[in-house]
Design an enzyme around this catalytic site. Structure first.
Site, PDB file in Angstrom:
ATOM      1  N   TYR A 148       0.827  -1.193   0.000  1.00  0.00           N
ATOM      2  CA  TYR A 148       0.000   0.000   0.000  1.00  0.00           C
ATOM      3  C   TYR A 148       0.873   1.260   0.000  1.00  0.00           C
ATOM      4  O   TYR A 148       1.407   1.673   1.030  1.00  0.00           O
ATOM      5  CB  TYR A 148      -0.925   0.015   1.216  1.00  0.00           C
TER       6      TYR A 148
ATOM      7  N   HIS B 195       0.061 -12.451   1.554  1.00  0.00           N
ATOM      8  CA  HIS B 195      -0.723 -11.509   0.754  1.00  0.00           C
ATOM      9  C   HIS B 195      -0.810 -11.943  -0.716  1.00  0.00           C
ATOM     10  O   HIS B 195       0.201 -12.000  -1.408  1.00  0.00           O
ATOM     11  CB  HIS B 195      -0.067 -10.129   0.842  1.00  0.00           C
TER      12      HIS B 195
END
Length: 333
Positions: free
Chosen positions: A57, A148
Protein backbone atom coordinates in the site's frame (compact mmCIF):
# COMPACT_ATOMS: atom_id res chain seq x y z
CA UNK A 1 -18.17 -2.17 19.56
CA UNK A 2 -17.81 -5.92 19.81
CA UNK A 3 -14.41 -7.55 20.32
CA UNK A 4 -13.55 -11.08 19.16
CA UNK A 5 -10.51 -13.22 19.94
CA UNK A 6 -9.16 -14.87 16.80
CA UNK A 7 -9.18 -18.63 16.47
CA UNK A 8 -9.39 -20.99 19.41
CA UNK A 9 -7.24 -20.32 22.42
CA UNK A 10 -5.60 -17.32 20.81
CA UNK A 11 -4.75 -14.00 22.42
CA UNK A 12 -5.19 -11.58 19.49
CA UNK A 13 -8.43 -9.61 19.59
CA UNK A 14 -10.08 -7.57 16.85
CA UNK A 15 -12.98 -5.15 16.83
CA UNK A 16 -16.03 -5.85 14.69
CA UNK A 17 -15.21 -2.86 12.53
CA UNK A 18 -11.60 -2.49 11.40
CA UNK A 19 -9.58 0.22 9.66
CA UNK A 20 -8.22 -0.59 6.22
CA UNK A 21 -5.15 1.57 5.64
CA UNK A 22 -4.72 1.28 1.86
CA UNK A 23 -6.42 4.66 1.49
CA UNK A 24 -3.86 6.46 3.62
CA UNK A 25 -1.21 4.90 1.40
CA UNK A 26 -2.52 7.19 -1.37
CA UNK A 27 -4.77 4.64 -3.04
CA UNK A 28 -5.72 6.23 -6.39
CA UNK A 29 -5.33 9.82 -5.15
CA UNK A 30 -2.99 11.59 -2.70
CA UNK A 31 -3.85 11.97 0.98
CA UNK A 32 -1.91 14.45 3.11
CA UNK A 33 -0.07 13.37 6.23
CA UNK A 34 -2.50 15.46 8.26
CA UNK A 35 -5.58 13.85 6.71
CA UNK A 36 -4.11 10.38 7.20
CA UNK A 37 -3.45 11.06 10.87
CA UNK A 38 -6.95 12.53 11.29
CA UNK A 39 -8.47 9.36 9.81
CA UNK A 40 -6.60 7.13 12.26
CA UNK A 41 -7.53 9.43 15.16
CA UNK A 42 -11.19 9.33 14.11
CA UNK A 43 -11.06 5.54 14.04
CA UNK A 44 -9.64 5.49 17.52
CA UNK A 45 -12.31 7.89 18.79
CA UNK A 46 -14.98 5.63 17.24
CA UNK A 47 -13.71 2.62 19.20
CA UNK A 48 -11.92 0.89 16.33
CA UNK A 49 -8.91 -1.00 17.64
CA UNK A 50 -7.94 -3.15 14.66
CA UNK A 51 -5.85 -1.57 11.89
CA UNK A 52 -4.71 -3.34 8.70
CA UNK A 53 -1.91 -2.33 6.34
CA UNK A 54 0.66 -3.85 3.93
CA UNK A 55 3.98 -2.98 2.29
CA UNK A 56 2.14 -2.98 -1.05
CA UNK A 57 0.00 0.00 0.00
CA UNK A 58 1.79 3.07 -1.30
CA UNK A 59 5.22 1.38 -1.37
CA UNK A 60 5.39 1.42 2.42
CA UNK A 61 3.69 4.80 2.91
CA UNK A 62 0.64 3.24 4.58
CA UNK A 63 2.82 1.38 7.09
CA UNK A 64 4.84 4.48 7.90
CA UNK A 65 1.77 6.66 8.40
CA UNK A 66 -0.13 4.07 10.41
CA UNK A 67 2.86 3.36 12.63
CA UNK A 68 3.37 7.07 13.30
CA UNK A 69 -0.30 7.57 14.17
CA UNK A 70 -0.39 4.61 16.57
CA UNK A 71 3.06 4.89 18.10
CA UNK A 72 1.96 7.02 21.04
CA UNK A 73 -0.98 4.73 21.87
CA UNK A 74 -0.48 2.02 24.52
CA UNK A 75 0.77 -0.98 22.55
CA UNK A 76 -1.52 -3.49 24.22
CA UNK A 77 -4.67 -1.49 23.41
CA UNK A 78 -4.80 -2.09 19.64
CA UNK A 79 -4.25 -4.80 17.06
CA UNK A 80 -2.25 -4.22 13.88
CA UNK A 81 -1.88 -6.47 10.87
CA UNK A 82 0.41 -6.32 7.87
CA UNK A 83 1.30 -8.71 5.07
CA UNK A 84 4.13 -10.62 3.41
CA UNK A 85 4.72 -11.70 -0.17
CA UNK A 86 5.86 -8.49 -1.83
CA UNK A 87 9.30 -7.09 -1.07
CA UNK A 88 10.07 -3.47 -1.94
CA UNK A 89 13.27 -3.13 -3.97
CA UNK A 90 14.75 0.34 -4.61
CA UNK A 91 14.66 1.55 -8.20
CA UNK A 92 18.29 2.17 -9.27
CA UNK A 93 18.96 5.86 -9.63
CA UNK A 94 15.60 6.93 -8.23
CA UNK A 95 15.85 10.49 -7.04
CA UNK A 96 19.16 11.19 -8.75
CA UNK A 97 17.96 11.85 -12.29
CA UNK A 98 16.53 15.30 -13.10
CA UNK A 99 12.77 15.68 -13.22
CA UNK A 100 9.98 14.01 -11.25
CA UNK A 101 9.83 10.27 -10.73
CA UNK A 102 7.09 8.32 -12.49
CA UNK A 103 4.17 7.53 -10.21
CA UNK A 104 2.97 4.13 -9.01
CA UNK A 105 -0.58 4.50 -10.34
CA UNK A 106 -0.07 1.40 -12.45
CA UNK A 107 -0.42 -0.43 -9.15
CA UNK A 108 -3.15 1.94 -7.94
CA UNK A 109 -1.14 4.24 -5.67
CA UNK A 110 -0.39 7.93 -6.17
CA UNK A 111 3.17 7.83 -4.86
CA UNK A 112 6.55 8.27 -6.56
CA UNK A 113 7.82 4.95 -7.91
CA UNK A 114 10.98 4.93 -5.82
CA UNK A 115 10.70 1.15 -5.40
CA UNK A 116 9.28 -1.78 -7.27
CA UNK A 117 7.52 -4.82 -5.87
CA UNK A 118 9.16 -8.23 -6.00
CA UNK A 119 7.03 -11.32 -5.35
CA UNK A 120 8.74 -13.42 -2.70
CA UNK A 121 7.04 -16.12 -0.64
CA UNK A 122 10.26 -17.81 0.46
CA UNK A 123 11.11 -18.14 4.14
CA UNK A 124 13.94 -15.64 3.76
CA UNK A 125 11.58 -13.28 1.98
CA UNK A 126 9.13 -13.50 4.87
CA UNK A 127 11.82 -12.74 7.48
CA UNK A 128 13.09 -9.81 5.47
CA UNK A 129 9.60 -8.48 4.86
CA UNK A 130 8.72 -8.60 8.56
CA UNK A 131 11.97 -6.89 9.52
CA UNK A 132 11.36 -4.10 7.02
CA UNK A 133 7.72 -3.70 8.10
CA UNK A 134 8.73 -3.43 11.75
CA UNK A 135 11.15 -0.66 10.78
CA UNK A 136 8.54 1.26 8.80
CA UNK A 137 5.94 0.82 11.55
CA UNK A 138 8.35 1.65 14.34
CA UNK A 139 7.17 -1.37 16.36
CA UNK A 140 8.81 -4.44 17.87
CA UNK A 141 6.03 -6.92 17.10
CA UNK A 142 3.09 -7.37 14.74
CA UNK A 143 -0.21 -8.77 15.96
CA UNK A 144 -1.37 -10.40 12.70
CA UNK A 145 0.51 -11.23 9.52
CA UNK A 146 -1.22 -12.40 6.34
CA UNK A 147 0.36 -14.07 3.35
CA UNK A 148 -0.72 -11.51 0.75
CA UNK A 149 -2.30 -12.54 -2.59
CA UNK A 150 -0.41 -15.80 -3.17
CA UNK A 151 -2.78 -16.76 -6.04
CA UNK A 152 0.03 -17.69 -8.44
CA UNK A 153 2.43 -18.88 -5.73
CA UNK A 154 0.30 -21.37 -3.80
CA UNK A 155 2.87 -24.08 -3.16
CA UNK A 156 5.64 -21.69 -2.16
CA UNK A 157 3.23 -19.84 0.12
CA UNK A 158 2.08 -23.05 1.81
CA UNK A 159 5.47 -24.76 2.11
CA UNK A 160 7.79 -21.79 2.74
CA UNK A 161 5.99 -18.58 3.70
CA UNK A 162 3.53 -20.19 6.08
CA UNK A 163 6.11 -22.28 8.04
CA UNK A 164 8.24 -19.14 8.42
CA UNK A 165 5.25 -17.34 9.92
CA UNK A 166 4.70 -20.29 12.26
CA UNK A 167 8.24 -19.88 13.55
CA UNK A 168 7.76 -16.14 14.03
CA UNK A 169 4.53 -16.83 15.89
CA UNK A 170 6.30 -19.30 18.18
CA UNK A 171 8.99 -16.69 18.87
CA UNK A 172 6.43 -14.01 19.72
CA UNK A 173 7.41 -11.60 16.94
CA UNK A 174 3.99 -12.26 15.41
CA UNK A 175 0.75 -12.94 17.26
CA UNK A 176 -1.64 -14.55 14.75
CA UNK A 177 -1.01 -15.72 11.18
CA UNK A 178 -3.05 -16.39 8.08
CA UNK A 179 -3.59 -15.45 4.45
CA UNK A 180 -5.43 -12.67 2.67
CA UNK A 181 -6.88 -12.93 -0.83
CA UNK A 182 -9.75 -12.05 -3.16
CA UNK A 183 -10.66 -15.70 -3.71
CA UNK A 184 -11.89 -18.56 -1.53
CA UNK A 185 -10.33 -21.77 -2.86
CA UNK A 186 -6.76 -21.17 -1.70
CA UNK A 187 -7.92 -19.60 1.57
CA UNK A 188 -9.86 -22.81 2.22
CA UNK A 189 -6.65 -24.79 1.60
CA UNK A 190 -4.89 -22.67 4.22
CA UNK A 191 -7.64 -23.53 6.71
CA UNK A 192 -7.44 -27.25 5.92
CA UNK A 193 -3.69 -27.70 5.57
CA UNK A 194 -2.22 -25.31 8.14
CA UNK A 195 -2.70 -24.07 11.68
CA UNK A 196 -3.79 -20.67 10.41
CA UNK A 197 -5.54 -18.47 12.99
CA UNK A 198 -7.42 -16.21 10.59
CA UNK A 199 -8.00 -15.57 6.91
CA UNK A 200 -8.81 -12.27 5.25
CA UNK A 201 -11.34 -12.72 2.45
CA UNK A 202 -12.00 -9.69 0.24
CA UNK A 203 -15.09 -9.32 -1.91
CA UNK A 204 -16.32 -12.91 -1.69
CA UNK A 205 -18.81 -12.57 1.17
CA UNK A 206 -21.02 -9.64 0.28
CA UNK A 207 -24.66 -8.99 -0.47
CA UNK A 208 -23.86 -9.68 -4.13
CA UNK A 209 -21.28 -12.47 -3.81
CA UNK A 210 -21.95 -15.37 -1.47
CA UNK A 211 -19.19 -17.66 -2.75
CA UNK A 212 -17.44 -17.81 0.64
CA UNK A 213 -20.49 -19.66 1.98
CA UNK A 214 -19.81 -22.71 -0.16
CA UNK A 215 -16.66 -23.94 1.59
CA UNK A 216 -14.60 -21.22 3.23
CA UNK A 217 -16.94 -20.11 5.99
CA UNK A 218 -18.19 -23.62 6.91
CA UNK A 219 -14.54 -24.78 7.07
CA UNK A 220 -13.58 -21.87 9.30
CA UNK A 221 -16.55 -22.45 11.59
CA UNK A 222 -15.90 -26.19 11.85
CA UNK A 223 -12.24 -25.63 12.76
CA UNK A 224 -12.77 -22.72 15.12
CA UNK A 225 -10.84 -20.33 12.87
CA UNK A 226 -11.71 -16.71 12.25
CA UNK A 227 -12.48 -14.78 9.08
CA UNK A 228 -11.98 -11.08 8.46
CA UNK A 229 -14.08 -9.85 5.55
CA UNK A 230 -12.98 -7.01 3.30
CA UNK A 231 -14.42 -5.50 0.14
CA UNK A 232 -17.96 -5.48 1.51
CA UNK A 233 -19.02 -2.80 -0.99
CA UNK A 234 -17.53 -4.76 -3.95
CA UNK A 235 -15.41 -1.68 -4.75
CA UNK A 236 -18.39 0.66 -5.01
CA UNK A 237 -21.61 -0.82 -6.32
CA UNK A 238 -23.00 -1.61 -2.86
CA UNK A 239 -22.02 1.83 -1.55
CA UNK A 240 -23.59 3.77 -4.42
CA UNK A 241 -25.81 1.54 -6.58
CA UNK A 242 -26.23 3.05 -10.06
CA UNK A 243 -25.43 2.29 -13.68
CA UNK A 244 -21.73 2.73 -14.28
CA UNK A 245 -20.75 2.03 -10.66
CA UNK A 246 -17.67 -0.16 -10.21
CA UNK A 247 -17.92 -3.79 -9.17
CA UNK A 248 -14.66 -5.50 -8.25
CA UNK A 249 -12.67 -2.71 -9.94
CA UNK A 250 -14.51 -2.87 -13.29
CA UNK A 251 -17.82 -1.52 -14.57
CA UNK A 252 -20.66 -3.45 -12.95
CA UNK A 253 -22.64 -5.73 -15.28
CA UNK A 254 -26.24 -4.54 -15.79
CA UNK A 255 -27.70 -7.60 -14.02
CA UNK A 256 -25.71 -6.83 -10.86
CA UNK A 257 -26.64 -3.15 -11.04
CA UNK A 258 -30.30 -4.17 -11.19
CA UNK A 259 -29.88 -6.52 -8.23
CA UNK A 260 -28.15 -3.83 -6.17
CA UNK A 261 -30.87 -1.29 -7.00
CA UNK A 262 -33.57 -3.75 -5.94
CA UNK A 263 -31.70 -4.34 -2.66
CA UNK A 264 -31.41 -0.60 -2.20
CA UNK A 265 -35.17 -0.22 -2.60
CA UNK A 266 -35.77 -2.83 0.11
CA UNK A 267 -33.34 -1.37 2.63
CA UNK A 268 -34.66 2.14 2.10
CA UNK A 269 -38.15 0.96 3.04
CA UNK A 270 -36.65 0.29 6.47
CA UNK A 271 -34.83 3.61 6.60
CA UNK A 272 -31.46 1.86 6.12
CA UNK A 273 -28.91 2.80 3.46
CA UNK A 274 -27.73 -0.13 1.37
CA UNK A 275 -24.14 0.41 2.48
CA UNK A 276 -25.22 -0.20 6.10
CA UNK A 277 -26.75 -3.54 5.14
CA UNK A 278 -23.60 -4.37 3.16
CA UNK A 279 -21.43 -3.69 6.19
CA UNK A 280 -23.63 -5.62 8.64
CA UNK A 281 -24.27 -8.65 6.42
CA UNK A 282 -20.96 -10.53 6.89
CA UNK A 283 -21.03 -10.04 10.66
CA UNK A 284 -24.18 -12.18 10.83
CA UNK A 285 -22.04 -15.27 10.22
CA UNK A 286 -20.48 -16.77 13.37
CA UNK A 287 -17.07 -17.32 11.75
CA UNK A 288 -16.66 -13.64 10.85
CA UNK A 289 -14.72 -11.69 13.46
CA UNK A 290 -14.41 -8.32 11.75
CA UNK A 291 -15.36 -6.30 8.70
CA UNK A 292 -12.49 -4.34 7.19
CA UNK A 293 -13.47 -1.00 5.66
CA UNK A 294 -10.98 1.03 3.68
CA UNK A 295 -11.10 4.71 4.63
CA UNK A 296 -8.98 7.70 3.72
CA UNK A 297 -10.47 10.55 5.77
CA UNK A 298 -11.93 11.24 9.19
CA UNK A 299 -15.37 11.77 7.63
CA UNK A 300 -15.28 8.37 5.93
CA UNK A 301 -14.29 6.73 9.22
CA UNK A 302 -17.11 8.40 11.10
CA UNK A 303 -19.58 7.36 8.40
CA UNK A 304 -18.46 3.73 8.60
CA UNK A 305 -18.69 3.77 12.40
CA UNK A 306 -22.21 5.22 12.23
CA UNK A 307 -23.25 2.52 9.76
CA UNK A 308 -21.81 -0.18 12.01
CA UNK A 309 -23.73 1.19 14.99
CA UNK A 310 -27.06 1.43 13.14
CA UNK A 311 -29.51 -1.30 14.19
CA UNK A 312 -30.98 -3.33 11.33
CA UNK A 313 -34.34 -5.09 11.79
CA UNK A 314 -34.68 -8.81 11.16
CA UNK A 315 -37.58 -8.07 8.80
CA UNK A 316 -35.14 -6.39 6.42
CA UNK A 317 -33.22 -9.63 5.90
CA UNK A 318 -36.47 -11.58 5.64
CA UNK A 319 -37.72 -9.27 2.90
CA UNK A 320 -34.47 -9.53 0.96
CA UNK A 321 -34.90 -13.30 1.03
CA UNK A 322 -38.57 -13.07 0.09
CA UNK A 323 -37.66 -10.88 -2.88
CA UNK A 324 -35.19 -13.53 -4.04
CA UNK A 325 -32.27 -11.18 -3.47
CA UNK A 326 -30.65 -13.39 -0.84
CA UNK A 327 -30.81 -17.15 -1.03
CA UNK A 328 -31.21 -19.12 2.17
CA UNK A 329 -27.54 -20.01 1.91
CA UNK A 330 -26.78 -16.33 1.48
CA UNK A 331 -28.53 -15.26 4.64
CA UNK A 332 -26.71 -16.58 7.72
CA UNK A 333 -28.66 -16.49 10.93
Amino acid sequence: MRHTTLGTGGTVTVTGLSFGAAGIGNLYTPVTDEAARAAVDAAWDAGIRYFDTAPHYGLGLSERRLGAALRERPRDTYTLSTKVGRLLAPVPGAGTAPGPLPDDLGHGFAVPATHHRVWDFSADGVYRSIEESLTRLGLDRIDIVYVHDPDDHAEEALTQAYPALERLRAEGTVGAIGAGMNQTALLTRFLRETDTDVVLCAGRFTLLDHSALAELLPEAAARGRSVVVGGVFNSGLLADPRPGAPYDYAAAPPALVDRALRMDAVTRRYGVPLRAAALHYPLRHPAVASVLVGTRSADEVRDAAALAAQPLPDDLWAELRAEGLLTENGAPA
